[in-house]
Design a protein around this motif. Structure first.
Motif, PDB file in Angstrom:
ATOM      1  N   LEU A 239      -2.295  -2.084   9.085  1.00  0.00           N
ATOM      2  CA  LEU A 239      -1.737  -3.365   9.513  1.00  0.00           C
ATOM      3  C   LEU A 239      -0.612  -3.867   8.610  1.00  0.00           C
ATOM      4  O   LEU A 239       0.019  -4.876   8.905  1.00  0.00           O
ATOM      5  CB  LEU A 239      -2.849  -4.418   9.555  1.00  0.00           C
ATOM      6  N   ILE A 240      -0.375  -3.171   7.495  1.00  0.00           N
ATOM      7  CA  ILE A 240       0.586  -3.644   6.500  1.00  0.00           C
ATOM      8  C   ILE A 240       1.804  -2.724   6.485  1.00  0.00           C
ATOM      9  O   ILE A 240       1.677  -1.515   6.256  1.00  0.00           O
ATOM     10  CB  ILE A 240      -0.061  -3.695   5.105  1.00  0.00           C
ATOM     11  N   PRO A 241       2.983  -3.270   6.733  1.00  0.00           N
ATOM     12  CA  PRO A 241       4.187  -2.428   6.834  1.00  0.00           C
ATOM     13  C   PRO A 241       4.436  -1.615   5.560  1.00  0.00           C
ATOM     14  O   PRO A 241       4.476  -2.166   4.463  1.00  0.00           O
ATOM     15  CB  PRO A 241       5.313  -3.450   7.052  1.00  0.00           C
ATOM     16  N   ASP A 242       4.568  -0.300   5.729  1.00  0.00           N
ATOM     17  CA  ASP A 242       4.966   0.587   4.620  1.00  0.00           C
ATOM     18  C   ASP A 242       4.066   0.455   3.384  1.00  0.00           C
ATOM     19  O   ASP A 242       4.539   0.533   2.245  1.00  0.00           O
ATOM     20  CB  ASP A 242       6.420   0.302   4.229  1.00  0.00           C
ATOM     21  N   PHE A 243       2.772   0.267   3.618  1.00  0.00           N
ATOM     22  CA  PHE A 243       1.857   0.005   2.499  1.00  0.00           C
ATOM     23  C   PHE A 243       1.919   1.102   1.443  1.00  0.00           C
ATOM     24  O   PHE A 243       2.071   0.827   0.243  1.00  0.00           O
ATOM     25  CB  PHE A 243       0.413  -0.147   3.005  1.00  0.00           C
ATOM     26  N   TYR A 244       1.798   2.359   1.855  1.00  0.00           N
ATOM     27  CA  TYR A 244       1.720   3.444   0.877  1.00  0.00           C
ATOM     28  C   TYR A 244       3.060   3.667   0.166  1.00  0.00           C
ATOM     29  O   TYR A 244       3.094   4.053  -1.004  1.00  0.00           O
ATOM     30  CB  TYR A 244       1.209   4.725   1.538  1.00  0.00           C
ATOM     31  N   HIS A 245       4.140   3.394   0.871  1.00  0.00           N
ATOM     32  CA  HIS A 245       5.441   3.476   0.212  1.00  0.00           C
ATOM     33  C   HIS A 245       5.554   2.396  -0.865  1.00  0.00           C
ATOM     34  O   HIS A 245       6.038   2.660  -1.981  1.00  0.00           O
ATOM     35  CB  HIS A 245       6.563   3.332   1.238  1.00  0.00           C
ATOM     36  N   MET A 246       5.094   1.185  -0.545  1.00  0.00           N
ATOM     37  CA  MET A 246       5.140   0.099  -1.525  1.00  0.00           C
ATOM     38  C   MET A 246       4.239   0.414  -2.715  1.00  0.00           C
ATOM     39  O   MET A 246       4.585   0.119  -3.865  1.00  0.00           O
ATOM     40  CB  MET A 246       4.732  -1.230  -0.878  1.00  0.00           C
ATOM     41  N   ARG A 247       3.099   1.033  -2.457  1.00  0.00           N
ATOM     42  CA  ARG A 247       2.228   1.401  -3.567  1.00  0.00           C
ATOM     43  C   ARG A 247       2.924   2.408  -4.482  1.00  0.00           C
ATOM     44  O   ARG A 247       2.870   2.270  -5.717  1.00  0.00           O
ATOM     45  CB  ARG A 247       0.905   1.983  -3.062  1.00  0.00           C
ATOM     46  N   GLY A 248       3.583   3.383  -3.900  1.00  0.00           N
ATOM     47  CA  GLY A 248       4.307   4.359  -4.697  1.00  0.00           C
ATOM     48  C   GLY A 248       5.398   3.712  -5.548  1.00  0.00           C
ATOM     49  O   GLY A 248       5.572   4.043  -6.724  1.00  0.00           O
ATOM     50  N   MET A 249       6.109   2.753  -4.948  1.00  0.00           N
ATOM     51  CA  MET A 249       7.150   2.038  -5.684  1.00  0.00           C
ATOM     52  C   MET A 249       6.556   1.264  -6.866  1.00  0.00           C
ATOM     53  O   MET A 249       7.095   1.284  -7.977  1.00  0.00           O
ATOM     54  CB  MET A 249       7.878   1.061  -4.746  1.00  0.00           C
ATOM     55  N   ALA A 250       5.433   0.579  -6.622  1.00  0.00           N
ATOM     56  CA  ALA A 250       4.812  -0.234  -7.671  1.00  0.00           C
ATOM     57  C   ALA A 250       4.307   0.639  -8.812  1.00  0.00           C
ATOM     58  O   ALA A 250       4.506   0.317  -9.993  1.00  0.00           O
ATOM     59  CB  ALA A 250       3.668  -1.060  -7.080  1.00  0.00           C
ATOM     60  N   MET A 251       3.675   1.758  -8.469  1.00  0.00           N
ATOM     61  CA  MET A 251       3.128   2.626  -9.510  1.00  0.00           C
ATOM     62  C   MET A 251       4.262   3.252 -10.332  1.00  0.00           C
ATOM     63  O   MET A 251       4.170   3.363 -11.555  1.00  0.00           O
ATOM     64  CB  MET A 251       2.244   3.701  -8.893  1.00  0.00           C
ATOM     65  N   GLU A 252       5.335   3.617  -9.659  1.00  0.00           N
ATOM     66  CA  GLU A 252       6.484   4.197 -10.372  1.00  0.00           C
ATOM     67  C   GLU A 252       7.127   3.176 -11.306  1.00  0.00           C
ATOM     68  O   GLU A 252       7.693   3.531 -12.347  1.00  0.00           O
ATOM     69  CB  GLU A 252       7.506   4.712  -9.351  1.00  0.00           C
ATOM     70  N   ALA A 253       7.000   1.883 -10.923  1.00  0.00           N
ATOM     71  CA  ALA A 253       7.598   0.816 -11.741  1.00  0.00           C
ATOM     72  C   ALA A 253       6.680   0.376 -12.878  1.00  0.00           C
ATOM     73  O   ALA A 253       7.021  -0.564 -13.608  1.00  0.00           O
ATOM     74  CB  ALA A 253       7.940  -0.372 -10.852  1.00  0.00           C
ATOM     75  N   GLY A 254       5.517   1.030 -13.011  1.00  0.00           N
ATOM     76  CA  GLY A 254       4.663   0.734 -14.161  1.00  0.00           C
ATOM     77  C   GLY A 254       3.406  -0.037 -13.866  1.00  0.00           C
ATOM     78  O   GLY A 254       2.735  -0.506 -14.804  1.00  0.00           O
TER      79      GLY A 254
END
Length: 311
Positions: A239-254
């Protein structure tokens, strides 16, 4: 005894990825405000609601704030007390940040303060759970307990209710982003499987225990390894747009860990410091804008105070 009061109660992040209905923490912003006045009359009246775009009921039997306050008044033996309530929504409804919880907690803290704190904040939790039952059909405590008590909490048991305040690493921050899409809590709960495989349950138990241990040990790496959910997140993330992509971005950012706040659509990252949290919110908001999705963001330490009197 005072006859009027203004109270703020904080938003919350419930579940904290693997702790469905049993883990939650409070944040400094956003939150809701309630102005309450004792009158010489009888019964509860909601005189004003702002910030809700007309979505919330003025009927005191249908509003979570007034309904919870009525349960409290019944409990202390003053069911006919005259009360006027103004509710000022300072946070989005249906955001996954405990919107109904913040309103309910503000109202309960206000009435309890006006009656010279007959109950502790912890003692108010069952009354707040009545509000959650009215809001989403189930009286869970992972929003209302941290909103009332502040900090990080574990609901070890619901019957009997057993709430434990947890320590956490100094400087722990939450980066929260609310994509402005509609995910009603009731619908999000109904999507969840009622039965799970034993091997999946074992994995989930290990992660919950690891997360609690990581908080106690102030071990960011253990906290991060434990923020994995194989039971709820795979369904709700749809239900959340691009959830896994956002998770990848957040983890890469620390980020230490990343997940859905409550039933969504808000997402959150835990970080070691404010700077990382602010960087993550900027990146996620920018990404959502490329999808033509408006969003709000909040950066906060874990709120240790819970509700507070404003004047």
């Amino acid at each position: 005894m005072k006859d009027s009061i203004k109270v703020f109660a904080p938003a919350t992040v419930a579940n904290v990825v693997c702790g469905y209905d049993v883990l939650g923490f409070a944040v400094n912003e956003p939150g809701d405000e309630v102005i309450m006045k004792l009158t010489g009359g009888s019964g509860i009246t909601i005189t004003k609601i702002t910030g809700d775009e007309g979505k919330l009921p003025l009927d005191p039997k249908k509003n979570t704030v007034s309904a919870s306050v009525q349960h409290y008044l019944n409990h202390i033996g003053k069911p006919d007390t005259g009360v006027e309530i103004e509710l000022h929504k300072k946070m989005p409804i249906g955001s996954g940040l405990g919107s109904s919880s913040a309103s309910t907690v503000a109202g309960l803290f206000a009435i309890n303060t006006l009656f010279d704190n007959l109950l502790t904040n912890r003692g108010l939790v069952p009354f707040a759970m009545k509000g959650e039952e009215l809001a989403c059909g189930y009286g869970h405590a992972d929003n209302v307990a941290p909103a009332l008590m502040g900090g990080f909490v574990l609901i070890r048991s619901y019957e009997p209710l057993d709430i434990i305040s947890l320590p956490y690493p100094e400087g722990l921050h939450a980066a929260i982003v609310y994509p402005e899409v509609d995910v009603p809590t009731k619908d999000a709960r109904q999507m969840i499987r009622s039965k799970v495989l034993l091997k999946d349950a074992v994995t989930q138990w290990g992660n919950v225990a690891g997360l609690v241990s990581g908080l106690f040990m102030k071990d960011h790496d253990l906290i991060g390894r434990s923020m994995t959910d194989i039971l709820i997140e795979p369904t709700r993330s749809i239900l959340i747009p691009d959830f896994y992509h956002m998770r990848g971005m957040a983890m890469e950012a620390g980020a230490t860990g990343f997940g859905i706040s409550g039933s969504g659509p808000s997402v959150f990252a835990l970080t070691r410091d404010r700077e990382t949290a602010e960087s993550i919110t900027v990146q996620l908001k920018k990404h959502l804008s490329t999808l033509n999705i408006n969003s709000l963001s909040f950066v906060s330490e874990v709120n240790q105070k819970g509700p507070v009197v404003l004047d």
